[in-house]
Design a protein around this motif. Structure first.
Motif, PDB file in Angstrom:
ATOM      1  N   LEU A  61       0.834  -1.204   0.000  1.00 26.31           N
ATOM      2  CA  LEU A  61       0.000   0.000   0.000  1.00 26.31           C
ATOM      3  C   LEU A  61       0.869   1.254   0.000  1.00 26.31           C
ATOM      4  O   LEU A  61       0.537   2.251  -0.657  1.00 26.31           O
ATOM      5  CB  LEU A  61      -0.923   0.002   1.223  1.00 26.31           C
ATOM      6  N   ASN A  62       1.976   1.206   0.735  1.00 26.31           N
ATOM      7  CA  ASN A  62       2.875   2.362   0.779  1.00 26.31           C
ATOM      8  C   ASN A  62       3.519   2.637  -0.577  1.00 26.31           C
ATOM      9  O   ASN A  62       3.776   3.790  -0.929  1.00 26.31           O
ATOM     10  CB  ASN A  62       3.966   2.143   1.830  1.00 26.31           C
TER      11      ASN A  62
ATOM     12  N   THR B 167       0.880   4.596  -2.469  1.00 31.25           N
ATOM     13  CA  THR B 167       0.747   5.970  -1.964  1.00 31.25           C
ATOM     14  C   THR B 167       1.963   6.819  -2.311  1.00 31.25           C
ATOM     15  O   THR B 167       1.833   8.003  -2.647  1.00 31.25           O
ATOM     16  CB  THR B 167       0.541   5.945  -0.439  1.00 31.25           C
ATOM     17  N   THR B 168       3.146   6.216  -2.260  1.00 29.93           N
ATOM     18  CA  THR B 168       4.378   6.965  -2.539  1.00 29.93           C
ATOM     19  C   THR B 168       4.396   7.501  -3.964  1.00 29.93           C
ATOM     20  O   THR B 168       4.697   8.682  -4.201  1.00 29.93           O
ATOM     21  CB  THR B 168       5.601   6.063  -2.300  1.00 29.93           C
TER      22      THR B 168
ATOM     23  N   ALA C  40      -6.504   3.464  -3.147  1.00 33.02           N
ATOM     24  CA  ALA C  40      -5.417   4.274  -2.594  1.00 33.02           C
ATOM     25  C   ALA C  40      -5.459   5.690  -3.146  1.00 33.02           C
ATOM     26  O   ALA C  40      -5.177   6.664  -2.431  1.00 33.02           O
ATOM     27  CB  ALA C  40      -4.074   3.620  -2.918  1.00 33.02           C
ATOM     28  N   LEU C  41      -5.828   5.847  -4.418  1.00 35.84           N
ATOM     29  CA  LEU C  41      -5.928   7.173  -5.031  1.00 35.84           C
ATOM     30  C   LEU C  41      -7.029   7.999  -4.373  1.00 35.84           C
ATOM     31  O   LEU C  41      -6.824   9.182  -4.050  1.00 35.84           O
ATOM     32  CB  LEU C  41      -6.183   7.026  -6.529  1.00 35.84           C
TER      33      LEU C  41
ATOM     34  N   GLN D 154      -7.585  12.823   1.649  1.00 34.11           N
ATOM     35  CA  GLN D 154      -6.765  13.412   2.715  1.00 34.11           C
ATOM     36  C   GLN D 154      -6.200  14.760   2.309  1.00 34.11           C
ATOM     37  O   GLN D 154      -5.981  15.632   3.164  1.00 34.11           O
ATOM     38  CB  GLN D 154      -5.633  12.448   3.068  1.00 34.11           C
ATOM     39  N   LYS D 155      -5.970  14.955   1.002  1.00 37.49           N
ATOM     40  CA  LYS D 155      -5.435  16.229   0.537  1.00 37.49           C
ATOM     41  C   LYS D 155      -6.485  17.338   0.605  1.00 37.49           C
ATOM     42  O   LYS D 155      -6.182  18.476   0.991  1.00 37.49           O
ATOM     43  CB  LYS D 155      -4.929  16.093  -0.899  1.00 37.49           C
TER      44      LYS D 155
ATOM     45  N   LYS E  78      -8.268   7.624  -1.386  1.00 38.11           N
ATOM     46  CA  LYS E  78      -7.873   7.938  -0.010  1.00 38.11           C
ATOM     47  C   LYS E  78      -6.872   9.094   0.011  1.00 38.11           C
ATOM     48  O   LYS E  78      -6.967   9.996   0.860  1.00 38.11           O
ATOM     49  CB  LYS E  78      -7.265   6.695   0.638  1.00 38.11           C
ATOM     50  N   PHE E  79      -5.920   9.075  -0.915  1.00 37.50           N
ATOM     51  CA  PHE E  79      -4.904  10.133  -0.965  1.00 37.50           C
ATOM     52  C   PHE E  79      -5.551  11.484  -1.262  1.00 37.50           C
ATOM     53  O   PHE E  79      -5.276  12.477  -0.574  1.00 37.50           O
ATOM     54  CB  PHE E  79      -3.867   9.794  -2.036  1.00 37.50           C
TER      55      PHE E  79
ATOM     56  N   ILE F 115       1.803   7.851  -5.995  1.00 45.94           N
ATOM     57  CA  ILE F 115       0.703   8.797  -6.190  1.00 45.94           C
ATOM     58  C   ILE F 115       1.090  10.163  -5.636  1.00 45.94           C
ATOM     59  O   ILE F 115       0.840  11.207  -6.264  1.00 45.94           O
ATOM     60  CB  ILE F 115      -0.589   8.272  -5.522  1.00 45.94           C
ATOM     61  N   ASN F 116       1.709  10.178  -4.460  1.00 48.11           N
ATOM     62  CA  ASN F 116       2.165  11.438  -3.858  1.00 48.11           C
ATOM     63  C   ASN F 116       3.229  12.104  -4.732  1.00 48.11           C
ATOM     64  O   ASN F 116       3.225  13.326  -4.911  1.00 48.11           O
ATOM     65  CB  ASN F 116       2.717  11.165  -2.463  1.00 48.11           C
TER      66      ASN F 116
END
Length: 873
Positions: free
Chosen positions: A645-646, A649-650, A689-690, A696-697, A692-693, A652-653
């Motif tokens: 999962l990380n 997220t990494t 994951a997208l 949060q933004k 969720k990211f 995508i960030n």
């Protein structure tokens, strides 16, 4: 046919196009004759299926029913038996395919629709309890299917044996061959249904990374499809461990007990806490053996990796840039590295013995440290004092994007005599490695470039320095460091200019390494792999580029100059300024040569960013080099799910921070979706994951006030779901007894593809340090377990009562249980009677490992039960 051996030659051979009819005196002649034909010409391959197919068409014409033939010739009982074989053959293969489908579902963490059960409230289906029950049902279904297979196969085997005894040999072969052909058509439909279900669940097994882009085979070895499949997973792919050594497993729990031993709370319940931890550890270790057998995921066979590892004609390594697997002929690999080492201006061979030379370097450093012991303090002295060091190991990474695949030399410096000293000096040099022209990372660069609004068109260019590390002049850079480091900073570490220079000389000028059995030292330039490498390179450039920029003529001076290591981004008012400025820089220092790349269609790549200049604004998007292979962390890799999962997220960030427009971000998200799908990730997981990211933004949750706790990290081996049960049990014990501490559990799995294919030169066992060793008496098999942080050869000399310097017998040697046993029973011993059991860089881990081995092996010659107190054994 004329040359065919008579002992299996057919009595009749007739061919029509590619179909051949043959008659043999005995069925056992078929396979030898088939092998004989296939060996006659490389382009012609015969199969027995074609032989039988020809015969089947004669025996069973298309206008005649097989059922009618069997019924007429052998009767109804034989027909029923044949139909039973048909059913069991299909059932056997179908159960295997169903089992594979269920295993894939479990591996991907998805629940098949037929496993799900209805609940009163639909929201319950999103709870962890519901999913846990579903996966329990999935496990039961897998176990049920596994138990079916041997039963069905046994019935099939018995029925087949009975059928062959009831009918002629020829008819049995024909009927069984027909059954296989008919079954393949049915199984294709089963595969289609399974793939359709998996696609619906977001799993596409057909999308994989391109093996030809991941594997670069420059060797003479031809890889099989199975070997390509394994290598295309990459070096970081983790395989489930088949076993975890007992002492390695309990070392983690002993370290946990020693970690919490000195904590203030609940000291009176210390025995209860350690007993609880011990119980959990032993229960988990017992369950692990059963857990390994229950792993259903389709991991690759280790035999394929072992076969590649044991091939002494090839070298398997990583590429210099990007992810992938490179295979070279060993002779070519050694030849290229020898060519690099032949440059006498950079490398010099050492003629003395390796141990003698290393001991000389250790003594030089230790003498200097003893002279400044009082000023630097006891803690720093103990950190930098060295004993039992080893030489660096040279290896090369192929530059696959260049003609001839030249190697980039890398020196593995961990464990060398000056490695800890180099790490210590880095903190003193770091303030000198930045200036107004350097950038911290690509994100800070993007922020700066995005804020620029030029009033007129500008031209972008990128400069790169050729072989920066090996061309950094050591003496000159050391002088720069000495002149720029303030006395106040040195005084805070207990140093002065004189001792600081001596430490720098030892750390930077004595890069010793081995290659192909010979020992070398690097004469000039900083070693790739040394902690001082980036610091020396940056300090050298930071000092000079300030002068270069201040003295640069204004008529071609860039309006922006930003550098990250050896890559430099520049903006010019006019394209004609680029070449004069490049010539100006290349004339400033004889060791430094820049190469240039200019913008194309208002676009330029720098670091991992593509920069576009349009309408007096800079726009950025992600950039990937031509060496990008599409290989990433595979979803089936046997590591905790949070790591996967990380990785989502990494990236995508990274895309969000690099892309300056929503259009480029959308393109990058589309690319990442395909990238993760080809690396085995379910599509739903990426979009989850997208979401969720982005949530949060744009809707960040307010931070809640919490009490700061002391954080302690606990390292444990990864064992799948069993690891999380272990974490839950330990948390239950520790949180109740130590509420002021936050325990963080870190799971590891070193069983990677890369670890099976190591190509670094192994150190001589007698020059290994920080080891636990086992002595076995050659005469009576009495054993002794010990540990040493020095070279094993020095410890062996002490056991022999000899000087580690001269090798001569000492008049009053220190006590040794091995030497006493040898003298008492007249049992001589040699160096070959010592064997390394394990190694640990940390001295504390070494003592615990020694105690565990003593406790479990019960060696006869050890005077104490353990070297330190144990709590779980």
């Amino acid at each position: 046919m004329n040359d065919c051996p008579a002992n299996f030659k057919p009595i009749l051979y007739r061919r029509y196009m590619d179909d051949t009819f043959l008659l043999f005196n005995d069925p056992s002649h078929i396979n030898p004759f088939l092998s004989y034909l296939n060996s006659q010409h490389p382009n012609i391959k015969f199969t027995s299926v074609l032989v039988f197919f020809f015969l089947i068409r004669i025996r069973f014409p298309r206008d005649s029913s097989i059922t009618h033939y069997i019924l007429k010739k052998y009767g109804k009982n034989t027909l029923d038996l044949y139909r039973k074989i048909e059913r069991n053959s299909f059932r056997s293969k179908k159960v295997e395919k169903d089992l594979k489908f269920l295993e894939i579902c479990k591996c991907y963490g998805t629940i098949p629709d037929f496993i799900k059960f209805r609940v009163y409230c639909p929201t319950f289906q999103t709870t962890r309890t519901y999913r846990s029950w579903c996966f329990d049902l999935l496990d039961w279904e897998i176990d049920k299917q596994k138990k079916k297979i041997p039963t069905i196969k046994k019935k099939l085997e018995d029925d087949t044996t009975l059928l062959t005894s009831c009918i002629s040999y020829f008819d049995s072969k024909c009927l069984l061959s027909l059954n296989e052909r008919n079954m393949e058509k049915k199984l294709c439909k089963v595969d289609f249904r399974h793939n359709k279900k998996l696609t619906k669940l977001g799993i596409d097994l057909n999308k994989k990374v391109d093996k030809n882009k991941v594997i670069f085979n420059f060797s003479d070895r031809i890889l099989s499809d199975e070997q390509k499949e394994v290598l295309s997973l990459g070096f970081d792919y983790c395989i489930p461990p088949s076993t975890i050594p007992h002492n390695q497993f309990f070392l983690c729990f002993e370290k946990l007990c020693h970690t919490i031993k000195n904590c203030e709370i609940y000291k009176d319940r210390w025995n209860h806490i350690t007993n609880s931890i011990s119980t959990v550890a032993h229960d988990t270790y017992k369950k692990f053996k059963c857990h390994v057998k229950s792993i259903h995921t389709p991991y690759p066979s280790l035999t394929l990796l072992i076969a590649l590892r044991d091939d002494n004609n090839i070298v398997i390594t990583k590429p210099d840039k990007g992810r992938g697997v490179v295979i070279l002929n060993r002779d070519d690999y050694f030849s290229k590295l020898n060519t690099i080492l032949s440059d006498s201006s950079k490398f010099k061979p050492i003629m003395s013995d390796t141990a003698t030379h290393l001991l000389k370097l250790e003594d030089k450093l230790n003498r200097l440290l003893r002279s400044i012991r009082t000023s630097i303090g006891e803690m720093t002295y103990n950190l930098l004092t060295i004993s039992g060091s080893k030489p660096g190991r040279l290896y090369g990474l192929p530059k696959i994007h260049k003609i001839g695949q030249p190697l980039r030399p890398i020196i593995s410096a961990i464990g060398t005599f000056n490695y800890n000293l180099a790490k210590f000096l880095v903190q003193l040099i770091t303030p000198l490695t930045t200036n107004e022209y350097t950038i911290e990372n690509s994100f800070s660069f993007i922020k700066e470039i995005s804020d620029l609004k030029p009033l007129r068109p500008v031209t972008m260019a990128s400069f790169d320095i050729e072989s920066l590390f090996t061309n950094v002049p050591l003496n000159e850079t050391t002088d720069i460091i000495l002149n720029k480091t303030t006395s106040s900073l040195l005084n805070s570490y207990g140093l002065n200019k004189t001792t600081y220079r001596k430490l720098l000389d030892i750390a930077a000028h004595n890069s010793v390494f081995t290659f192909n059995g010979s020992i070398y030292t690097q004469v000039d330039g900083v070693a790739m792999g040394s902690p001082l490498g980036p610091c020396y390179a940056n300090t050298f450039l930071c000092h000079h580029e300030q002068t270069w920029m201040n003295d640069c003529p204004a008529n071609f001076k860039p309006i922006l100059y930003r550098r990250y290591m050896d890559d430099t981004f520049l903006l010019f008012n006019d394209p004609s300024h680029i070449n004069p400025f490049l010539s100006y820089l290349n004339s400033q220092h004889p060791n430094i040569k820049f190469t240039c790349e200019t913008e194309q269609n208002n676009k330029l790549s720098f670091l991992d960013t593509s920069i576009t200049f349009h309408n007096n604004c800079f726009y950025t998007s992600t950039y990937r080099k031509p060496t990008f292979t599409g290989l990433g962390l595979h979803y089936l890799s046997y590591i905790p799910h949070i790591y996967k999962l990380n990785s989502l997220t990494t990236l995508i960030n990274r895309a969000y921070n690099i892309c300056s427009t929503w259009a480029s971000f959308h393109d990058e998200v589309s690319f990442l979706s395909k990238y993760f799908t080809t690396n085995g990730y379910p599509s739903y997981l990426f979009y989850k994951a997208l979401r969720k990211f982005l949530s949060q933004k744009f809707n960040p949750k307010p931070a809640s006030a919490t009490v700061n706790k002391d954080i302690k990290y606990i390292k444990l081996p990864y064992m799948g779901g069993l690891s999380f049960d272990l974490r839950k049990s330990l948390n239950k014990i520790l949180r109740r007894c130590y509420p002021q501490i936050s325990f963080r559990f870190v799971f590891y799995n070193n069983n990677t593809v890369g670890n099976f294919l190591k190509n670094k030169e192994m150190c001589n066992s007698e020059l290994c340090s920080n080891v636990v060793y086992l002595f076995t008496c050659p005469s009576c098999q009495a054993r002794y377990v010990g540990s040493t942080s020095r070279w094993l050869r020095h410890r062996i000399l002490e056991h022999k009562g000899k000087s580690i310097r001269t090798g001569l017998q000492l008049s009053k040697p220190s006590f040794s249980a091995i030497r006493e046993h040898s003298h008492l029973h007249n049992h001589p011993f040699s160096n070959t009677d010592f064997k390394i059991l394990t190694s640990h860089l940390n001295r504390f881990d070494l003592i615990i490992a020694e105690s565990l081995h003593i406790q479990t092996m019960k060696p006869e010659l050890n005077n104490t039960a353990t070297a330190t107190t144990l709590f779980t054994i």
